[in-house]
Design a protein around this motif. Structure first.
Motif, PDB file in Angstrom:
ATOM      1  N   GLU A 247       0.822  -1.210   0.000  1.00 51.38           N
ATOM      2  CA  GLU A 247       0.000   0.000   0.000  1.00 51.38           C
ATOM      3  C   GLU A 247       0.858   1.262   0.000  1.00 51.38           C
ATOM      4  OE1 GLU A 247      -3.039  -0.095   2.995  1.00 51.38           O
ATOM      5  OE2 GLU A 247      -3.633  -2.147   2.445  1.00 51.38           O
ATOM      6  N   MET A 248       1.998   1.228   0.674  1.00 50.71           N
ATOM      7  CA  MET A 248       2.895   2.382   0.648  1.00 50.71           C
ATOM      8  C   MET A 248       3.445   2.596  -0.765  1.00 50.71           C
ATOM      9  SD  MET A 248       4.396   4.908   2.190  1.00 50.71           S
ATOM     10  CE  MET A 248       4.409   4.676   3.962  1.00 50.71           C
ATOM     11  N   ASN A 249       3.810   1.533  -1.444  1.00 53.42           N
ATOM     12  CA  ASN A 249       4.280   1.667  -2.834  1.00 53.42           C
ATOM     13  C   ASN A 249       3.210   2.310  -3.714  1.00 53.42           C
ATOM     14  OD1 ASN A 249       6.808   0.544  -2.415  1.00 53.42           O
ATOM     15  ND2 ASN A 249       6.135  -1.535  -2.872  1.00 53.42           N
ATOM     16  N   GLU A 250       1.968   1.911  -3.519  1.00 52.46           N
ATOM     17  CA  GLU A 250       0.878   2.471  -4.316  1.00 52.46           C
ATOM     18  C   GLU A 250       0.676   3.959  -4.015  1.00 52.46           C
ATOM     19  OE1 GLU A 250      -3.915   1.730  -5.000  1.00 52.46           O
ATOM     20  OE2 GLU A 250      -2.665   0.147  -4.122  1.00 52.46           O
ATOM     21  N   LYS A 251       0.755   4.321  -2.748  1.00 52.38           N
ATOM     22  CA  LYS A 251       0.601   5.734  -2.387  1.00 52.38           C
ATOM     23  C   LYS A 251       1.707   6.587  -3.002  1.00 52.38           C
ATOM     24  CE  LYS A 251      -1.730   5.035   2.073  1.00 52.38           C
ATOM     25  NZ  LYS A 251      -1.578   5.158   3.552  1.00 52.38           N
ATOM     26  N   VAL A 252       2.916   6.083  -2.974  1.00 53.79           N
ATOM     27  CA  VAL A 252       4.032   6.841  -3.543  1.00 53.79           C
ATOM     28  C   VAL A 252       3.808   7.060  -5.035  1.00 53.79           C
ATOM     29  CG1 VAL A 252       6.488   6.694  -4.133  1.00 53.79           C
ATOM     30  CG2 VAL A 252       5.738   6.213  -1.807  1.00 53.79           C
ATOM     31  N   TYR A 253       3.355   6.043  -5.707  1.00 53.01           N
ATOM     32  CA  TYR A 253       3.169   6.155  -7.160  1.00 53.01           C
ATOM     33  C   TYR A 253       2.013   7.098  -7.515  1.00 53.01           C
ATOM     34  CZ  TYR A 253       2.334   4.885 -12.007  1.00 53.01           C
ATOM     35  OH  TYR A 253       2.156   4.942 -13.375  1.00 53.01           O
ATOM     36  N   THR A 254       0.925   7.034  -6.755  1.00 52.76           N
ATOM     37  CA  THR A 254      -0.272   7.790  -7.122  1.00 52.76           C
ATOM     38  C   THR A 254      -0.300   9.204  -6.540  1.00 52.76           C
ATOM     39  OG1 THR A 254      -1.468   6.841  -5.228  1.00 52.76           O
ATOM     40  CG2 THR A 254      -1.652   5.698  -7.365  1.00 52.76           C
ATOM     41  N   LYS A 255       0.446   9.465  -5.455  1.00 50.70           N
ATOM     42  CA  LYS A 255       0.304  10.752  -4.761  1.00 50.70           C
ATOM     43  C   LYS A 255       1.566  11.599  -4.715  1.00 50.70           C
ATOM     44  CE  LYS A 255      -3.507   9.175  -1.837  1.00 50.70           C
ATOM     45  NZ  LYS A 255      -4.031   9.070  -0.453  1.00 50.70           N
ATOM     46  N   PHE A 256       2.678  11.100  -5.239  1.00 47.03           N
ATOM     47  CA  PHE A 256       3.902  11.915  -5.228  1.00 47.03           C
ATOM     48  C   PHE A 256       3.700  13.236  -5.981  1.00 47.03           C
ATOM     49  CE2 PHE A 256       8.299   9.895  -4.263  1.00 47.03           C
ATOM     50  CZ  PHE A 256       7.943   9.808  -2.932  1.00 47.03           C
ATOM     51  N   ALA A 257       2.943  13.200  -7.056  1.00 44.85           N
ATOM     52  CA  ALA A 257       2.739  14.419  -7.853  1.00 44.85           C
ATOM     53  C   ALA A 257       2.031  15.509  -7.051  1.00 44.85           C
ATOM     54  CB  ALA A 257       1.936  14.086  -9.108  1.00 44.85           C
ATOM     55  N   ASP A 258       1.205  15.118  -6.051  1.00 40.97           N
ATOM     56  CA  ASP A 258       0.510  16.094  -5.211  1.00 40.97           C
ATOM     57  C   ASP A 258       1.489  16.910  -4.371  1.00 40.97           C
ATOM     58  OD1 ASP A 258      -1.764  15.007  -6.264  1.00 40.97           O
ATOM     59  OD2 ASP A 258      -2.235  13.785  -4.498  1.00 40.97           O
ATOM     60  N   TYR A 259       2.714  16.383  -4.207  1.00 42.88           N
ATOM     61  CA  TYR A 259       3.730  17.078  -3.406  1.00 42.88           C
ATOM     62  C   TYR A 259       4.842  17.646  -4.302  1.00 42.88           C
ATOM     63  CZ  TYR A 259       1.521  14.827   0.617  1.00 42.88           C
ATOM     64  OH  TYR A 259       0.621  14.427   1.578  1.00 42.88           O
ATOM     65  N   ASN A 260       4.517  17.826  -5.581  1.00 44.98           N
ATOM     66  CA  ASN A 260       5.482  18.358  -6.550  1.00 44.98           C
ATOM     67  C   ASN A 260       6.732  17.487  -6.666  1.00 44.98           C
ATOM     68  OD1 ASN A 260       3.879  20.713  -7.108  1.00 44.98           O
ATOM     69  ND2 ASN A 260       4.614  21.582  -5.159  1.00 44.98           N
ATOM     70  N   LEU A 261       6.556  16.175  -6.550  1.00 43.17           N
ATOM     71  CA  LEU A 261       7.663  15.223  -6.647  1.00 43.17           C
ATOM     72  C   LEU A 261       7.524  14.410  -7.929  1.00 43.17           C
ATOM     73  CD1 LEU A 261       7.677  13.947  -2.947  1.00 43.17           C
ATOM     74  CD2 LEU A 261       9.308  15.536  -3.974  1.00 43.17           C
ATOM     75  N   ASN A 262       8.625  14.100  -8.520  1.00 39.24           N
ATOM     76  CA  ASN A 262       8.650  13.317  -9.757  1.00 39.24           C
ATOM     77  C   ASN A 262       9.331  11.974  -9.508  1.00 39.24           C
ATOM     78  OD1 ASN A 262       7.695  15.425 -11.810  1.00 39.24           O
ATOM     79  ND2 ASN A 262       9.359  16.505 -10.778  1.00 39.24           N
ATOM     80  N   ILE A 263       8.725  10.924 -10.050  1.00 38.61           N
ATOM     81  CA  ILE A 263       9.351   9.605  -9.968  1.00 38.61           C
ATOM     82  C   ILE A 263      10.311   9.483 -11.136  1.00 38.61           C
ATOM     83  CG2 ILE A 263       8.977   7.118 -10.043  1.00 38.61           C
ATOM     84  CD1 ILE A 263       6.267   7.586  -8.751  1.00 38.61           C
ATOM     85  N   PRO A 264      11.602   9.375 -10.885  1.00 43.99           N
ATOM     86  CA  PRO A 264      12.587   9.396 -11.977  1.00 43.99           C
ATOM     87  C   PRO A 264      12.644   8.076 -12.724  1.00 43.99           C
ATOM     88  CG  PRO A 264      13.693   9.069  -9.907  1.00 43.99           C
ATOM     89  CD  PRO A 264      12.241   9.257  -9.566  1.00 43.99           C
ATOM     90  N   PHE A 265      13.218   8.127 -13.903  1.00 43.87           N
ATOM     91  CA  PHE A 265      13.470   6.926 -14.694  1.00 43.87           C
ATOM     92  C   PHE A 265      14.756   7.175 -15.478  1.00 43.87           C
ATOM     93  CE2 PHE A 265      10.570   9.728 -16.910  1.00 43.87           C
ATOM     94  CZ  PHE A 265      11.178   9.919 -18.137  1.00 43.87           C
ATOM     95  N   PRO A 266      15.472   6.137 -15.860  1.00 47.38           N
ATOM     96  CA  PRO A 266      16.734   6.319 -16.582  1.00 47.38           C
ATOM     97  C   PRO A 266      16.520   7.111 -17.872  1.00 47.38           C
ATOM     98  CG  PRO A 266      16.518   4.061 -15.847  1.00 47.38           C
ATOM     99  CD  PRO A 266      15.191   4.714 -15.597  1.00 47.38           C
ATOM    100  N   GLN A 267      17.338   8.109 -18.090  1.00 49.50           N
ATOM    101  CA  GLN A 267      17.241   8.921 -19.299  1.00 49.50           C
ATOM    102  C   GLN A 267      18.618   9.429 -19.688  1.00 49.50           C
ATOM    103  OE1 GLN A 267      15.160  12.737 -18.450  1.00 49.50           O
ATOM    104  NE2 GLN A 267      14.942  11.922 -16.377  1.00 49.50           N
ATOM    105  N   MET A 268      18.728   9.845 -20.935  1.00 48.00           N
ATOM    106  CA  MET A 268      20.017  10.304 -21.449  1.00 48.00           C
ATOM    107  C   MET A 268      19.796  11.602 -22.244  1.00 48.00           C
ATOM    108  SD  MET A 268      22.622   8.368 -24.085  1.00 48.00           S
ATOM    109  CE  MET A 268      22.868   7.005 -22.932  1.00 48.00           C
TER     110      MET A 268
END
Length: 275
Positions: A247-268
């Protein structure tokens, strides 16, 4: 005629002498046998009651009672045979040789048997415990004298021999009432750390299954190639572990944007320059 009479007379004399010589031994042997079997019955019953009152696993009690009964009866019979006059040296040697041969033939089975006895006496786990051993993870369904049965989370039945199970490394997740839940969460470079801490604190405060003592831990663990990684550790009751984790993993994925946070991913980033 007289010769035949003398032979019969000698035969009866020998029988009488043998009777006089062995009758007391035979009578004594019968007395010892009766008393010995009676004492064996009493001692076995007393051992059984003592085991039932002890902390030994009850599934082991019938086996130990049977073992005590067989051992005592064997001692009584050997004693009686010695009293009667039967030579026991060769008899014991034959039993020893047969026991050695059987032991070598059943070495693996005997190892599992010994392991089962150790598990039932020392109790490193019990029925219903969630354990990890011999490369398998599951709930203990049954503990037999030769093997232990596990039910895996995907409902597979795993049968593990008790020999290696009793001597190998084992993790018992149910041994303690509390378990620590560990996460690693990443945010993008440029995101506000205080926003991350506020988000995780709000998620934790909203979940009453997460304990306040021991304290919650949050710390920056790694400046990775594409993310800033934080370790979050909380304590819960063992039965709540997986529900809190998912449930914590789900909250992080669905609600991080509400706190102006971005979930990063590998990029170049590719920079093109005109020659």
């Amino acid at each position: 005629m007289e010769k035949e009479f003398n032979q019969v007379n000698n035969y009866f004399e020998k029988m009488i002498n043998l009777g006089i010589e062995y009758a007391p031994k035979l009578l004594g042997g019968i007395v010892v046998l009766v008393i010995g079997l009676w004492l064996t019955k009493i001692i076995t019953k007393a051992v059984g009651k003592s085991l039932e009152k002890s902390k030994i696993d009850q599934s082991l009690v019938p086996f130990l009672k049977s073992l005590a009964n067989i051992t005592l009866k064997a001692l009584v019979i050997i004693t009686v045979m010695g009293m009667i006059g039967i030579e026991m040296t060769s008899f014991v040697a034959i039993i020893g040789a047969a026991g050695l041969a059987v032991g070598m033939a059943l070495s693996g089975t005997l190892q599992n048997f010994a392991g089962g006895v150790i598990i039932l006496i020392l109790k490193p786990f019990k029925l219903g415990d969630f354990i990890e051993a011999q490369g398998f993870t599951g709930t203990v369904k049954e503990i037999n004298i030769f093997s232990t049965m596990l039910n895996t989370p995907d409902k597979k039945l795993v049968i593990i021999p008790n020999g290696p199970l009793s001597t190998g490394a084992l993790i018992n997740y149910s041994a303690e009432d509390l378990r620590r839940v560990d996460w690693t969460f990443g945010i993008a470079y440029g995101d506000n750390i205080e926003d991350f801490k506020r988000a995780i604190s709000d998620f934790i405060a909203a979940d009453n299954r997460i304990l306040k003592d021991p304290e919650v831990f949050m710390g920056l663990s790694e400046l990775a190639g594409s993310s800033v990684n934080f370790v979050v550790r909380v304590w819960v009751n063992g039965t709540d572990y997986w529900n809190v984790f998912f449930e914590m993993n789900e909250k992080v994925y669905t609600k991080f944007a509400d706190y102006n946070l971005n979930i990063p991913f590998p990029q170049m980033d590719v920079h093109v320059k005109n020659a």
